[in-house]
Design an enzyme around this catalytic site. Structure first.
Site, PDB file in Angstrom:
ATOM      1  N   ARG A 149      24.275  13.293 109.011  1.00  0.00           N
ATOM      2  CA  ARG A 149      24.745  13.762 110.327  1.00  0.00           C
ATOM      3  C   ARG A 149      26.239  14.078 110.279  1.00  0.00           C
ATOM      4  O   ARG A 149      26.702  15.028 110.918  1.00  0.00           O
ATOM      5  CB  ARG A 149      24.445  12.709 111.401  1.00  0.00           C
ATOM      6  CG  ARG A 149      22.954  12.662 111.747  1.00  0.00           C
ATOM      7  CD  ARG A 149      22.586  11.346 112.384  1.00  0.00           C
ATOM      8  NE  ARG A 149      23.217  11.152 113.670  1.00  0.00           N
ATOM      9  CZ  ARG A 149      23.392   9.957 114.235  1.00  0.00           C
ATOM     10  NH1 ARG A 149      22.965   8.875 113.636  1.00  0.00           N
ATOM     11  NH2 ARG A 149      23.971   9.871 115.422  1.00  0.00           N
ATOM     12  N   LYS A 197      30.408   9.475 122.773  1.00  0.00           N
ATOM     13  CA  LYS A 197      30.101  10.489 123.800  1.00  0.00           C
ATOM     14  C   LYS A 197      29.142   9.910 124.846  1.00  0.00           C
ATOM     15  O   LYS A 197      29.361  10.048 126.044  1.00  0.00           O
ATOM     16  CB  LYS A 197      29.468  11.746 123.162  1.00  0.00           C
ATOM     17  CG  LYS A 197      30.337  12.406 122.101  1.00  0.00           C
ATOM     18  CD  LYS A 197      29.703  13.664 121.531  1.00  0.00           C
ATOM     19  CE  LYS A 197      28.412  13.442 120.771  1.00  0.00           C
ATOM     20  NZ  LYS A 197      28.548  12.631 119.533  1.00  0.00           N
ATOM     21  N   ARG A 254      24.717  -0.141 116.182  1.00  0.00           N
ATOM     22  CA  ARG A 254      24.338   0.279 117.551  1.00  0.00           C
ATOM     23  C   ARG A 254      22.915  -0.183 117.861  1.00  0.00           C
ATOM     24  O   ARG A 254      22.039  -0.160 117.012  1.00  0.00           O
ATOM     25  CB  ARG A 254      24.395   1.798 117.676  1.00  0.00           C
ATOM     26  CG  ARG A 254      23.774   2.300 118.995  1.00  0.00           C
ATOM     27  CD  ARG A 254      24.086   3.738 119.302  1.00  0.00           C
ATOM     28  NE  ARG A 254      23.647   4.659 118.284  1.00  0.00           N
ATOM     29  CZ  ARG A 254      23.906   5.969 118.310  1.00  0.00           C
ATOM     30  NH1 ARG A 254      24.620   6.479 119.294  1.00  0.00           N
ATOM     31  NH2 ARG A 254      23.475   6.744 117.345  1.00  0.00           N
ATOM     32  N   ARG A 261      26.954  22.190 120.069  1.00  0.00           N
ATOM     33  CA  ARG A 261      27.370  21.722 118.746  1.00  0.00           C
ATOM     34  C   ARG A 261      27.179  22.757 117.647  1.00  0.00           C
ATOM     35  O   ARG A 261      27.209  22.395 116.469  1.00  0.00           O
ATOM     36  CB  ARG A 261      26.757  20.374 118.403  1.00  0.00           C
ATOM     37  CG  ARG A 261      25.304  20.316 118.337  1.00  0.00           C
ATOM     38  CD  ARG A 261      24.830  18.934 118.737  1.00  0.00           C
ATOM     39  NE  ARG A 261      24.779  17.940 117.719  1.00  0.00           N
ATOM     40  CZ  ARG A 261      24.611  16.639 118.010  1.00  0.00           C
ATOM     41  NH1 ARG A 261      24.558  16.218 119.257  1.00  0.00           N
ATOM     42  NH2 ARG A 261      24.515  15.780 117.072  1.00  0.00           N
TER      43      ARG A 261
HETATM   44  P1  AP5 Z   1      27.716   6.257 121.384  1.00  0.00           P
HETATM   45  O1  AP5 Z   1      28.324   6.285 122.729  1.00  0.00           O
HETATM   46  O2  AP5 Z   1      26.253   6.035 121.274  1.00  0.00           O
HETATM   47  O3  AP5 Z   1      28.196   7.529 120.525  1.00  0.00           O
HETATM   48  P2  AP5 Z   1      27.707   9.036 120.546  1.00  0.00           P
HETATM   49  O4  AP5 Z   1      28.917   9.889 120.344  1.00  0.00           O
HETATM   50  O5  AP5 Z   1      26.860   9.289 121.738  1.00  0.00           O
HETATM   51  O6  AP5 Z   1      26.855   9.022 119.198  1.00  0.00           O
HETATM   52  P3  AP5 Z   1      25.445   9.670 118.888  1.00  0.00           P
HETATM   53  O7  AP5 Z   1      24.996   9.053 117.575  1.00  0.00           O
HETATM   54  O8  AP5 Z   1      24.519   9.582 120.046  1.00  0.00           O
HETATM   55  O9  AP5 Z   1      25.883  11.149 118.639  1.00  0.00           O
HETATM   56  P4  AP5 Z   1      25.088  12.258 117.990  1.00  0.00           P
HETATM   57  O10 AP5 Z   1      25.843  13.445 118.429  1.00  0.00           O
HETATM   58  O11 AP5 Z   1      24.936  12.112 116.516  1.00  0.00           O
HETATM   59  O12 AP5 Z   1      23.603  12.055 118.542  1.00  0.00           O
HETATM   60  P5  AP5 Z   1      22.794  12.815 119.652  1.00  0.00           P
HETATM   61  O13 AP5 Z   1      21.921  11.847 120.328  1.00  0.00           O
HETATM   62  O14 AP5 Z   1      23.662  13.697 120.458  1.00  0.00           O
HETATM   63  O15 AP5 Z   1      28.480   5.109 120.542  1.00  0.00           O
HETATM   64  C1  AP5 Z   1      28.075   4.816 119.219  1.00  0.00           C
HETATM   65  C2  AP5 Z   1      28.209   3.305 118.980  1.00  0.00           C
HETATM   66  O16 AP5 Z   1      29.576   2.955 119.017  1.00  0.00           O
HETATM   67  C3  AP5 Z   1      27.514   2.429 120.040  1.00  0.00           C
HETATM   68  O17 AP5 Z   1      27.023   1.277 119.428  1.00  0.00           O
HETATM   69  C4  AP5 Z   1      28.654   2.085 121.009  1.00  0.00           C
HETATM   70  O18 AP5 Z   1      28.430   0.849 121.674  1.00  0.00           O
HETATM   71  C5  AP5 Z   1      29.827   2.003 120.056  1.00  0.00           C
HETATM   72  N1  AP5 Z   1      31.091   2.387 120.673  1.00  0.00           N
HETATM   73  C6  AP5 Z   1      31.307   3.350 121.614  1.00  0.00           C
HETATM   74  N2  AP5 Z   1      32.619   3.402 121.913  1.00  0.00           N
HETATM   75  C7  AP5 Z   1      33.218   2.482 121.124  1.00  0.00           C
HETATM   76  C8  AP5 Z   1      34.578   2.062 120.971  1.00  0.00           C
HETATM   77  N3  AP5 Z   1      35.580   2.617 121.675  1.00  0.00           N
HETATM   78  N4  AP5 Z   1      34.829   1.073 120.059  1.00  0.00           N
HETATM   79  C9  AP5 Z   1      33.832   0.515 119.333  1.00  0.00           C
HETATM   80  N5  AP5 Z   1      32.543   0.859 119.447  1.00  0.00           N
HETATM   81  C10 AP5 Z   1      32.255   1.838 120.331  1.00  0.00           C
HETATM   82  O19 AP5 Z   1      21.890  13.787 118.744  1.00  0.00           O
HETATM   83  C11 AP5 Z   1      20.867  13.240 117.954  1.00  0.00           C
HETATM   84  C12 AP5 Z   1      20.111  14.356 117.258  1.00  0.00           C
HETATM   85  O20 AP5 Z   1      19.499  15.229 118.247  1.00  0.00           O
HETATM   86  C13 AP5 Z   1      20.933  15.298 116.377  1.00  0.00           C
HETATM   87  O21 AP5 Z   1      21.138  14.764 115.073  1.00  0.00           O
HETATM   88  C14 AP5 Z   1      20.041  16.544 116.387  1.00  0.00           C
HETATM   89  O22 AP5 Z   1      18.928  16.353 115.545  1.00  0.00           O
HETATM   90  C15 AP5 Z   1      19.552  16.583 117.824  1.00  0.00           C
HETATM   91  N6  AP5 Z   1      20.465  17.310 118.732  1.00  0.00           N
HETATM   92  C16 AP5 Z   1      21.125  16.779 119.807  1.00  0.00           C
HETATM   93  N7  AP5 Z   1      21.890  17.725 120.397  1.00  0.00           N
HETATM   94  C17 AP5 Z   1      21.702  18.875 119.692  1.00  0.00           C
HETATM   95  C18 AP5 Z   1      22.253  20.164 119.798  1.00  0.00           C
HETATM   96  N8  AP5 Z   1      23.157  20.490 120.755  1.00  0.00           N
HETATM   97  N9  AP5 Z   1      21.850  21.104 118.909  1.00  0.00           N
HETATM   98  C19 AP5 Z   1      20.941  20.804 117.939  1.00  0.00           C
HETATM   99  N10 AP5 Z   1      20.400  19.571 117.756  1.00  0.00           N
HETATM  100  C20 AP5 Z   1      20.788  18.610 118.629  1.00  0.00           C
HETATM  101 MG    MG Z   2      24.828   9.779 122.023  1.00  0.00          MG
END
Ligand code: AP5
Ligand code: MG
Length: 216
Positions: A166, A13, A126, A87
């Site tokens: 997660r 994402k 990552r 989410r």
């Molecule tokens: P990346 O692009 O970083 O993936 P992502 O989907 O952004 O993954 P996140 O871990 O950031 O998602 P998340 O939803 O768990 O975390 P968030 O920060 O939103 O890619 C991942 C890896 O894969 C990278 O190394 C990239 O290079 C690689 N990659 C990408 N595309 C690829 C491909 N095609 N092939 C191979 N490799 C690839 O949330 C974190 C925390 O914040 C949550 O756990 C929660 O505590 C809180 N939070 C955030 N939003 C909310 C909400 N709406 N409600 C409540 N709590 C929330």
């Molecule tokens: Mg992310």
């Protein structure tokens, strides 16, 4: 254009949202990035949410909706790509109501479908750049030679136990949001596996094919 990217942890994402924002002049609005910035800056919000993020638990809906409301107002409900929000079903209901009340309906949701096995490999390798926000993968998207690897961060919630948790939280609380979104907005599901460029091309293709978004 007002978009949301949907999908499990590690679906790509953040990676794809940054590319969409750069190429189409959208504001990238990542709730995870906003929480991590608050934690780095030791704000009251950061102190409140730090342990939740580290454990892979969701931040309560009222807190999360509040920071999204602030950011949307700051950009005057203009063009944006949401990443990691909504989410939970209550977040999705709140978002659609809030955008409708501000005459700024969501144009589309793009869901990136990636199996759990791939997620683990992606997140454990990552690395992120806290200065620029760049997202790397040590094998699939390595940092360029001029980036000092010592400056890159391995997110605390990318440890194996937090990744597993997660994924559980995703399946229990976030996956059910799909049915709600399908019923209320244009929802496009794409294969999130393959190279970063292949996924980017699929995202662009569905948005161009979506008649309301011709010319993205
Ligand atoms: P990346 O692009 O970083 O993936 P992502 O989907 O952004 O993954 P996140 O871990 O950031 O998602 P998340 O939803 O768990 O975390 P968030 O920060 O939103 O890619 C991942 C890896 O894969 C990278 O190394 C990239 O290079 C690689 N990659 C990408 N595309 C690829 C491909 N095609 N092939 C191979 N490799 C690839 O949330 C974190 C925390 O914040 C949550 O756990 C929660 O505590 C809180 N939070 C955030 N939003 C909310 C909400 N709406 N409600 C409540 N709590 C929330
Ligand atoms: Mg992310």
């Amino acid at each position: 254009m007002r978009l949301a990217l949907f999908g499990p942890p590690g679906a790509g994402k953040g990676t794809q949202a940054k590319r969409l924002a750069r190429d189409h002049d959208l504001t990238h609005l990542s709730t995870g990035d906003l929480f991590r910035a608050a934690i780095r800056e030791r704000t009251p919000l950061g102190l409140k949410v730090a342990s939740l993020l580290e454990a892979g638990e969701l931040v309560p809906d009222d807190v999360t909706n509040g920071i999204v409301a602030d950011r949307l107002a700051q950009i005057d409900y203009g063009s944006f790509v949401l990443d990691g929000f909504p989410r939970t079903v209550p977040q999705a209901e709140w978002l659609l109501d809030h955008l409708a009340a501000n005459d700024a309906p969501l144009d589309a949701v793009v869901s990136l479908v990636v199996p759990d096995e791939d997620v683990v490999g992606r997140l454990s390798r990552r690395r992120t750049d806290p200065e620029t926000g760049a997202i790397y993968h040590l094998d699939f998207n390595p940092p360029p030679a001029d980036v000092d690897p010592e400056t890159l961060v391995h997110r605390p919630d990318d440890q194996p136990e937090a990744i597993r948790h997660r994924l559980e939280v995703y399946h229990e609380e976030t996956a059910p949001v799909e049915a709600y979104l399908r019923e209320h907005v244009r929802y496009h599901e794409i294969d999130g596996t393959g190279s970063l460029a292949e996924v980017q091309a699929r995202v662009t293709d569905v948005l161009v094919e979506d008649r309301g978004l011709a010319g993205i």
